[in-house]
Write a protein that holds these residues in place. Sequence first.
Motif, PDB file in Angstrom:
ATOM      1  N   TYR A 196      -2.540  -5.031  -5.396  1.00  0.00           N
ATOM      2  CA  TYR A 196      -1.434  -5.386  -5.091  1.00  0.00           C
ATOM      3  C   TYR A 196      -0.067  -4.594  -4.521  1.00  0.00           C
ATOM      4  CZ  TYR A 196       3.467  -4.486  -7.762  1.00  0.00           C
ATOM      5  OH  TYR A 196       4.596  -4.427  -7.542  1.00  0.00           O
ATOM      6  N   LEU A 197      -0.714  -2.818  -4.456  1.00  0.00           N
ATOM      7  CA  LEU A 197      -0.112  -1.604  -4.287  1.00  0.00           C
ATOM      8  C   LEU A 197      -0.082  -2.307  -2.796  1.00  0.00           C
ATOM      9  CD1 LEU A 197      -0.823   1.216  -6.931  1.00  0.00           C
ATOM     10  CD2 LEU A 197       1.137  -0.292  -6.550  1.00  0.00           C
ATOM     11  N   GLN A 198      -1.530  -2.032  -2.345  1.00  0.00           N
ATOM     12  CA  GLN A 198      -1.651  -2.714  -0.755  1.00  0.00           C
ATOM     13  C   GLN A 198      -1.222  -2.809   0.239  1.00  0.00           C
ATOM     14  OE1 GLN A 198      -5.581  -2.591  -1.632  1.00  0.00           O
ATOM     15  NE2 GLN A 198      -6.611  -0.243  -0.142  1.00  0.00           N
ATOM     16  N   GLU A 199      -0.979  -4.564  -0.611  1.00  0.00           N
ATOM     17  CA  GLU A 199      -0.215  -5.931   0.148  1.00  0.00           C
ATOM     18  C   GLU A 199       1.559  -5.115   0.194  1.00  0.00           C
ATOM     19  OE1 GLU A 199       0.291 -10.367  -0.841  1.00  0.00           O
ATOM     20  OE2 GLU A 199      -1.362  -9.056  -1.832  1.00  0.00           O
ATOM     21  N   TYR A 200       1.942  -5.048  -1.751  1.00  0.00           N
ATOM     22  CA  TYR A 200       3.895  -4.760  -1.786  1.00  0.00           C
ATOM     23  C   TYR A 200       4.163  -3.274  -1.234  1.00  0.00           C
ATOM     24  CZ  TYR A 200       3.219  -9.593  -3.473  1.00  0.00           C
ATOM     25  OH  TYR A 200       3.167 -10.454  -3.197  1.00  0.00           O
ATOM     26  N   HIS A 201       3.244  -1.984  -1.692  1.00  0.00           N
ATOM     27  CA  HIS A 201       3.451  -1.038  -2.279  1.00  0.00           C
ATOM     28  C   HIS A 201       3.011  -0.037  -0.925  1.00  0.00           C
ATOM     29  CE1 HIS A 201       7.154  -2.225  -4.176  1.00  0.00           C
ATOM     30  NE2 HIS A 201       6.527  -2.708  -4.955  1.00  0.00           N
ATOM     31  N   PRO A 202       2.162  -0.468   0.261  1.00  0.00           N
ATOM     32  CA  PRO A 202       1.303   0.325   0.653  1.00  0.00           C
ATOM     33  C   PRO A 202       1.854   2.273   0.499  1.00  0.00           C
ATOM     34  CG  PRO A 202       2.590  -0.923   2.109  1.00  0.00           C
ATOM     35  CD  PRO A 202       2.933  -1.133   0.791  1.00  0.00           C
ATOM     36  N   GLU A 203       2.906   2.681   0.380  1.00  0.00           N
ATOM     37  CA  GLU A 203       3.069   4.312   0.456  1.00  0.00           C
ATOM     38  C   GLU A 203       3.287   4.882  -0.937  1.00  0.00           C
ATOM     39  OE1 GLU A 203       6.156   1.320  -1.205  1.00  0.00           O
ATOM     40  OE2 GLU A 203       4.969   1.388   0.121  1.00  0.00           O
TER      41      GLU A 203
END
Length: 451
Positions: A64-71
């Motif tokens: 989920y982080l990689q897709e929506y919040h990669p930072e």
Amino acid sequence: MLIIPIQDKPDWSHPPLITLALIALNVFVFLFYQGNDAAKLELAQDIYHNYQLDDIERPYYREYLQEYHPENVAHWDSRHANGSPLTHAMFDVEYEHYLREVWVDRGQNIEDVNGWRDGRRAFERQRNTVSSLQAGLVPAEARPVSFITSMFLHGGWGHLLGNMVFLFLFGFTLERALGAWRYLLGYVVSGVAAGGLFVALNPSSEVPLVGASGAISGLMGMYLALYRLRKIRFFYSVLFYFGEFVAPALWVFPVWVAKELYGHFFVDSNTAYWAHIGGLVAGVFVMLAWPVSRREFASQEAHNDRAAHLTEQLQQVQALAANLEFNRARSRVRVLCEQHKTDPRPWRLQFNLYKNQPRDRVFHEVTFAALKQFVQTPGAGREWTTAADEIAQEYCALSPEAPALTAKLAQALAQRFLQLNKKDRAEVYAQWARQKMATTRRASASVPNEP
């Protein structure tokens, strides 16, 4: 930067009951409703761990982080690579929507997908009893009632105390100017408008909006629109510099809006600056919609200014008398009596300046003029009534024959006190009028007729 008005002082003879009630309600909600949040969260965490959701959801949260919040991926890896609890994931509402897709698309890869769903739903039910999710304003799932309930929630003691200080600061003036119910309506309308603008500009946000800041910003806008272009005093603080300045009230409005816009675009914080702006603008429009209230307030403020100026002048007269400059003091107070005929204070002071010479003709003239002015003043209030009665009683004590208190004047005083429902005082002056008339008749009867 902080800019707040310091024009008014609280008038505790007319306490702001609605403002105090709002403050009490906010404190009550924080202590006895939000005070249970810690226990609710602890129970939610227990459910999360008991269903072993940490192990099941760890890879999905990273995806989920990689897709929506990669930072945020690198930071997450550094903190959770060792299998520490997914505390942040528990309260990421946006992540929940991602999980719904996982259940549909990849749930078959989980050995007990139904157990996972049941555990997750049990956790969410408990977690959603937390005040900010139960009564806060979540833009993506905005409910009408949450526009109101969110205004009574706060994120901590600092948030609460700061808001309550500003609520009192603006509330006591506005409540006195508008009356209790119009003031309360303006407060609620401003708070709803603040939440409405925030939702309109963040329609997909899952972060709940809480706090009375939007409604209080509305009070700030109402305050500026109330004074409009009248110059008032402000306190300012910028970094380590602070001081006061005087400016037309509405000139500060664009400064406040600019401060909120700067905070939105350049300050990294979770403050809902758009809600503040929405409240400010709504408050101005609410006040402009009530021109009668503004005119009444302006008239009252003008009266207060005149009264304050008269107080200052009377103090100057008293200072002259204290320095034994009686002639100057009497001359000044005579002018004040002419300029402020319907205010009892200069008449009372003038009487005091002459009463040490009860045999002087001017003393009787001053007394007669003061009592006559009281009788002729329409709607004389408690202060005038008390002053007139005291003057009359002191005068009779100092000059028992009381030549200034004629039968006609005594009768007029009796009628005025009767109108004011002061029946005992009315009877005293009526009796005095009868005595005066009887004395006059006896004096006339004792004069011999001409041959």
